[in-house]
Design a protein around this motif. Structure first.
Motif, PDB file in Angstrom:
ATOM      1  N   LEU A 215       1.749 138.986 -89.421  1.00 28.16           N
ATOM      2  CA  LEU A 215       2.100 137.904 -88.513  1.00 28.16           C
ATOM      3  C   LEU A 215       1.701 138.312 -87.091  1.00 28.16           C
ATOM      4  O   LEU A 215       2.114 139.361 -86.599  1.00 28.16           O
ATOM      5  N   VAL A 216       0.878 137.482 -86.491  1.00 31.86           N
ATOM      6  CA  VAL A 216       0.453 137.757 -85.119  1.00 31.86           C
ATOM      7  C   VAL A 216       1.409 137.043 -84.172  1.00 31.86           C
ATOM      8  O   VAL A 216       1.603 135.834 -84.271  1.00 31.86           O
ATOM      9  N   VAL A 217       2.025 137.808 -83.300  1.00 35.54           N
ATOM     10  CA  VAL A 217       3.081 137.283 -82.440  1.00 35.54           C
ATOM     11  C   VAL A 217       2.764 137.538 -80.974  1.00 35.54           C
ATOM     12  O   VAL A 217       2.404 138.653 -80.597  1.00 35.54           O
ATOM     13  N   THR A 239       4.174 141.374 -94.414  1.00 36.63           N
ATOM     14  CA  THR A 239       4.220 142.823 -94.611  1.00 36.63           C
ATOM     15  C   THR A 239       4.215 143.563 -93.280  1.00 36.63           C
ATOM     16  O   THR A 239       4.403 144.769 -93.234  1.00 36.63           O
ATOM     17  N   GLY A 240       3.977 142.818 -92.210  1.00 35.92           N
ATOM     18  CA  GLY A 240       3.973 143.476 -90.914  1.00 35.92           C
ATOM     19  C   GLY A 240       3.699 142.504 -89.784  1.00 35.92           C
ATOM     20  O   GLY A 240       3.396 141.330 -90.019  1.00 35.92           O
ATOM     21  N   VAL A 241       3.815 143.007 -88.585  1.00 31.13           N
ATOM     22  CA  VAL A 241       3.659 142.181 -87.396  1.00 31.13           C
ATOM     23  C   VAL A 241       2.646 142.826 -86.456  1.00 31.13           C
ATOM     24  O   VAL A 241       2.555 144.052 -86.386  1.00 31.13           O
ATOM     25  N   VAL A 242       1.865 141.980 -85.790  1.00 33.94           N
ATOM     26  CA  VAL A 242       1.024 142.458 -84.699  1.00 33.94           C
ATOM     27  C   VAL A 242       1.539 141.823 -83.415  1.00 33.94           C
ATOM     28  O   VAL A 242       1.640 140.603 -83.332  1.00 33.94           O
ATOM     29  N   LEU A 243       1.896 142.629 -82.461  1.00 37.88           N
ATOM     30  CA  LEU A 243       2.334 142.094 -81.167  1.00 37.88           C
ATOM     31  C   LEU A 243       1.139 142.002 -80.232  1.00 37.88           C
ATOM     32  O   LEU A 243       0.466 142.999 -80.008  1.00 37.88           O
ATOM     33  N   THR A 244       0.890 140.814 -79.716  1.00 41.19           N
ATOM     34  CA  THR A 244      -0.242 140.675 -78.787  1.00 41.19           C
ATOM     35  C   THR A 244       0.264 140.494 -77.361  1.00 41.19           C
ATOM     36  O   THR A 244       1.453 140.270 -77.133  1.00 41.19           O
ATOM     37  N   LYS A 245      -0.663 140.590 -76.438  1.00 36.86           N
ATOM     38  CA  LYS A 245      -0.426 140.319 -75.015  1.00 36.86           C
ATOM     39  C   LYS A 245       0.621 141.247 -74.393  1.00 36.86           C
ATOM     40  O   LYS A 245       1.351 140.859 -73.492  1.00 36.86           O
ATOM     41  N   LEU A 246       0.673 142.454 -74.906  1.00 39.64           N
ATOM     42  CA  LEU A 246       1.583 143.433 -74.316  1.00 39.64           C
ATOM     43  C   LEU A 246       1.086 143.886 -72.945  1.00 39.64           C
ATOM     44  O   LEU A 246       1.774 144.602 -72.231  1.00 39.64           O
ATOM     45  N   ASP A 249       2.874 140.057 -68.637  1.00 41.27           N
ATOM     46  CA  ASP A 249       4.136 140.210 -67.944  1.00 41.27           C
ATOM     47  C   ASP A 249       5.297 140.054 -68.931  1.00 41.27           C
ATOM     48  O   ASP A 249       6.266 139.373 -68.664  1.00 41.27           O
ATOM     49  N   THR A 250       5.179 140.700 -70.069  1.00 40.46           N
ATOM     50  CA  THR A 250       6.187 140.506 -71.098  1.00 40.46           C
ATOM     51  C   THR A 250       7.473 141.240 -70.750  1.00 40.46           C
ATOM     52  O   THR A 250       7.447 142.278 -70.113  1.00 40.46           O
ATOM     53  N   ARG A 251       8.586 140.683 -71.176  1.00 39.21           N
ATOM     54  CA  ARG A 251       9.862 141.311 -70.861  1.00 39.21           C
ATOM     55  C   ARG A 251      10.272 142.334 -71.917  1.00 39.21           C
ATOM     56  O   ARG A 251      11.302 142.960 -71.819  1.00 39.21           O
ATOM     57  N   GLY A 252       9.469 142.466 -72.927  1.00 35.44           N
ATOM     58  CA  GLY A 252       9.715 143.540 -73.893  1.00 35.44           C
ATOM     59  C   GLY A 252      10.656 143.194 -75.027  1.00 35.44           C
ATOM     60  O   GLY A 252      10.829 143.970 -75.951  1.00 35.44           O
ATOM     61  N   GLY A 253      11.273 142.017 -74.951  1.00 27.27           N
ATOM     62  CA  GLY A 253      12.278 141.652 -75.939  1.00 27.27           C
ATOM     63  C   GLY A 253      11.750 141.569 -77.356  1.00 27.27           C
ATOM     64  O   GLY A 253      12.409 142.015 -78.293  1.00 27.27           O
ATOM     65  N   ALA A 254      10.555 141.015 -77.501  1.00 28.27           N
ATOM     66  CA  ALA A 254      10.003 140.828 -78.843  1.00 28.27           C
ATOM     67  C   ALA A 254       9.794 142.169 -79.520  1.00 28.27           C
ATOM     68  O   ALA A 254      10.165 142.362 -80.677  1.00 28.27           O
ATOM     69  N   ALA A 260      14.175 144.649 -86.125  1.00 26.91           N
ATOM     70  CA  ALA A 260      15.586 144.544 -86.492  1.00 26.91           C
ATOM     71  C   ALA A 260      15.897 143.195 -87.126  1.00 26.91           C
ATOM     72  O   ALA A 260      16.662 143.110 -88.083  1.00 26.91           O
ATOM     73  N   VAL A 261      15.301 142.131 -86.620  1.00 21.59           N
ATOM     74  CA  VAL A 261      15.629 140.802 -87.116  1.00 21.59           C
ATOM     75  C   VAL A 261      14.918 140.479 -88.432  1.00 21.59           C
ATOM     76  O   VAL A 261      15.514 139.925 -89.346  1.00 21.59           O
ATOM     77  N   THR A 262      13.637 140.840 -88.541  1.00 21.15           N
ATOM     78  CA  THR A 262      12.894 140.447 -89.741  1.00 21.15           C
ATOM     79  C   THR A 262      12.813 141.568 -90.772  1.00 21.15           C
ATOM     80  O   THR A 262      12.486 141.326 -91.926  1.00 21.15           O
ATOM     81  N   GLY A 263      13.074 142.771 -90.356  1.00 18.53           N
ATOM     82  CA  GLY A 263      12.904 143.898 -91.274  1.00 18.53           C
ATOM     83  C   GLY A 263      11.445 144.291 -91.432  1.00 18.53           C
ATOM     84  O   GLY A 263      11.122 145.229 -92.146  1.00 18.53           O
ATOM     85  N   GLN A 264      10.557 143.574 -90.757  1.00 16.15           N
ATOM     86  CA  GLN A 264       9.128 143.874 -90.880  1.00 16.15           C
ATOM     87  C   GLN A 264       8.643 144.777 -89.750  1.00 16.15           C
ATOM     88  O   GLN A 264       8.938 144.529 -88.586  1.00 16.15           O
ATOM     89  N   PRO A 265       7.899 145.809 -90.087  1.00 12.54           N
ATOM     90  CA  PRO A 265       7.447 146.736 -89.049  1.00 12.54           C
ATOM     91  C   PRO A 265       6.318 146.156 -88.194  1.00 12.54           C
ATOM     92  O   PRO A 265       5.514 145.358 -88.668  1.00 12.54           O
ATOM     93  N   ILE A 266       6.316 146.574 -86.945  1.00  9.59           N
ATOM     94  CA  ILE A 266       5.187 146.237 -86.076  1.00  9.59           C
ATOM     95  C   ILE A 266       4.084 147.240 -86.397  1.00  9.59           C
ATOM     96  O   ILE A 266       4.298 148.442 -86.274  1.00  9.59           O
TER      97      ILE A 266
END
Ligand code: GDP
Ligand code: MG
Length: 439
Positions: A215-217, A239-246, A249-254, A260-266
């Protein structure tokens, strides 16, 4: 930002010889607020604070000579755990090709990340095939083709008239025939989750049986990103997450909530629009980054990919032991210059946020030349023992390098600051240094 807020909290604790329960409570209250403001999920924050408190109000802290550091270490450890603990590797099929399906909302960065992931795989000698299954967004196919051309990776497409399921099916076949060991399927996204899209994705899923559903987030979207992740997971077994646009000016919350919320690793983090701005996600490094310790390991890894491995290892050792001379300083500047976006790299160095002048200095190429001249005018002894640089020596160095005493003074000050930061950093990480702290 989250980093600067947390650094504030900890700088109050750092110098203290004794930390009372009240101090800990006060610090935890501020950490809690900082996390909530950074858009971290409420329940995640609550659990996190409880865990940290439990350890921080223990005896370990009271007995320690540097209780502040002990608390920072606890927070660092728990932040790392929150993001998954260890780095989560990409799955690999028993029998190639490994099939990776990229999913997510429109604009999250699926197509861009598909290209970046292909590039990353190529770097480890794989032969990825990109498959263009977004037939809806105008020019989506073209976008993937352009990325493919840029990195010289094949792109499979049947235009926008064939069905995405058919494209995926034939794409997989094409990969088998052409010995591509990875297949990256770029799918369509919508602005919001809708049934038609989910049905289509499920059909592709059933047909290609992907080894990875990533999942691209967009990390800029904070809590929303996490909600989206939850609904995608319910439907598609991520099976996993990709965090984009880090890089933004992201606040880091995602980053802090998603596991913790999805159980899926970044699994990966993207920090820029450029094709090589995708990196494996390391929870421990992200934690130190959030805590403002800098991300030396990322820097070193980048260095290892782009510059001499022996030099990089030596640089790492020196940073770790804080045995750092003016020659290293120059060497490091030269290497950092080869690595690309200096701003981004500087942010990764420990304490760089606090060593103000240094950052400005390094960005200006002309200044770098002057710094080089100053260091070259020092004797061997002066370079390794900067403390012997008294006024007359400084005058000589200034004359020899065609600069001024003020400039020499400034450089020595910056160098001292940097050394101090490194010492502090290595003591914070314990005698074994960074390597020892890594799991
Ligand atoms: P898709 O709709 O999910 O396929 O998203 P795209 O891949 O088309 O990306 C949407 C926009 O986000 C594009 O303008 C990308 O250049 C941009 N983008 C993607 N990843 C990043 C990133 O890590 N950092 C930044 N700054 N921009 C990104
Ligand atoms: Mg796209």
């Amino acid at each position: 930002s989250l980093s600067s807020r947390l650094q504030n909290v900890f700088s109050k604790l750092k110098g203290k010889g004794k930390v009372s329960d009240a101090d800990v409570n006060e610090a935890m209250r501020e950490v809690r607020l900082a996390l909530l403001e950074a858009d971290v999920n409420f329940k995640v924050v609550k659990d996190f604070i409880a865990k940290v408190k439990e350890q921080a109000i223990g005896q370990e802290v009271e007995k320690s000579f540097t209780p502040g550091m002990v608390i920072i270490n606890i927070v660092n450890k728990e932040l790392t755990e929150l993001m998954g603990g260890t780095q989560s590797k990409l799955a690999k099929a028993n029998k190639p090709p490994t099939v990776i399906m990229m999913v997510g909302l429109q604009g999250a960065g699926k197509t861009t990340t598909s290209g970046k992931l292909a590039k990353l795989l190529q770097k480890s000698n794989h032969k990825p095939l990109l498959v263009a299954c977004d037939i809806y967004r105008p020019a989506a196919i073209k976008q993937l083709q352009v990325l493919g051309e840029q990195i010289n990776a094949p792109v499979f497409s049947l235009g926008d008239q064939a069905s995405p399921v058919e494209i995926a099916k034939q794409g997989l076949q094409h990969a088998k025939e052409n010995h591509n060991d990875y297949v990256i399927i770029d799918t369509a996204g919508r602005l919001h989750i809708d049934e038609a899209l989910m049905d289509e994705l499920k059909q592709i899923h059933q047909l290609v049986k992907p080894d990875e559903v990533l999942l691209v987030v967009d990390s800029m979207t904070g809590q929303d990103a996490v909600n989206v992740a939850q609904s995608f997971h319910e439907q598609l077994e991520l099976t996993g997450v990709v965090l984009t646009k880090l890089d933004g000016d992201t606040r880091g919350g995602a980053a802090l909530s998603v596991k913790a919320v999805t159980g899926q690793p970044i699994k990966f983090a993207a920090m820029g629009e450029k094709i090589d701005s995708l990196e494996p996600f390391y929870p421990d490094r992200m934690a130190s980054r959030i805590l403002g310790m800098g991300d030396m390991l990322s820097l070193i890894e980048k260095a290892q990919m782009n510059i001499d491995a022996d030099k990089a290892a030596e640089m790492e050792r020196k940073m770790r032991t804080a045995e750092f001379t003016f020659d290293d300083f120059l060497e490091q500047m030269a290497q950092v210059r080869n690595l690309g976006p200096i701003d981004q790299l500087m942010d990764m160095l420990p304490g760089m946020g606090k060593v103000k002048g240094l950052k400005d200095m390094k960005i200006d190429e002309k200044q770098i030349g002057r710094v080089e001249a100053i260091v070259r005018s020092m004797t061997k002894e002066e370079k390794t023992k900067p403390e012997i640089l008294n006024h007359s020596r400084r005058k000589r160095v200034a004359a020899g390098s065609g600069t001024s005493v003020a400039e020499v003074n400034r450089l020595i000050k910056q160098f001292d600051d940097m050394r101090k930061m490194m010492k502090q950093f290595s003591s914070m990480m314990g005698p074994k240094g960074l390597k020892g702290g890594k799991k």
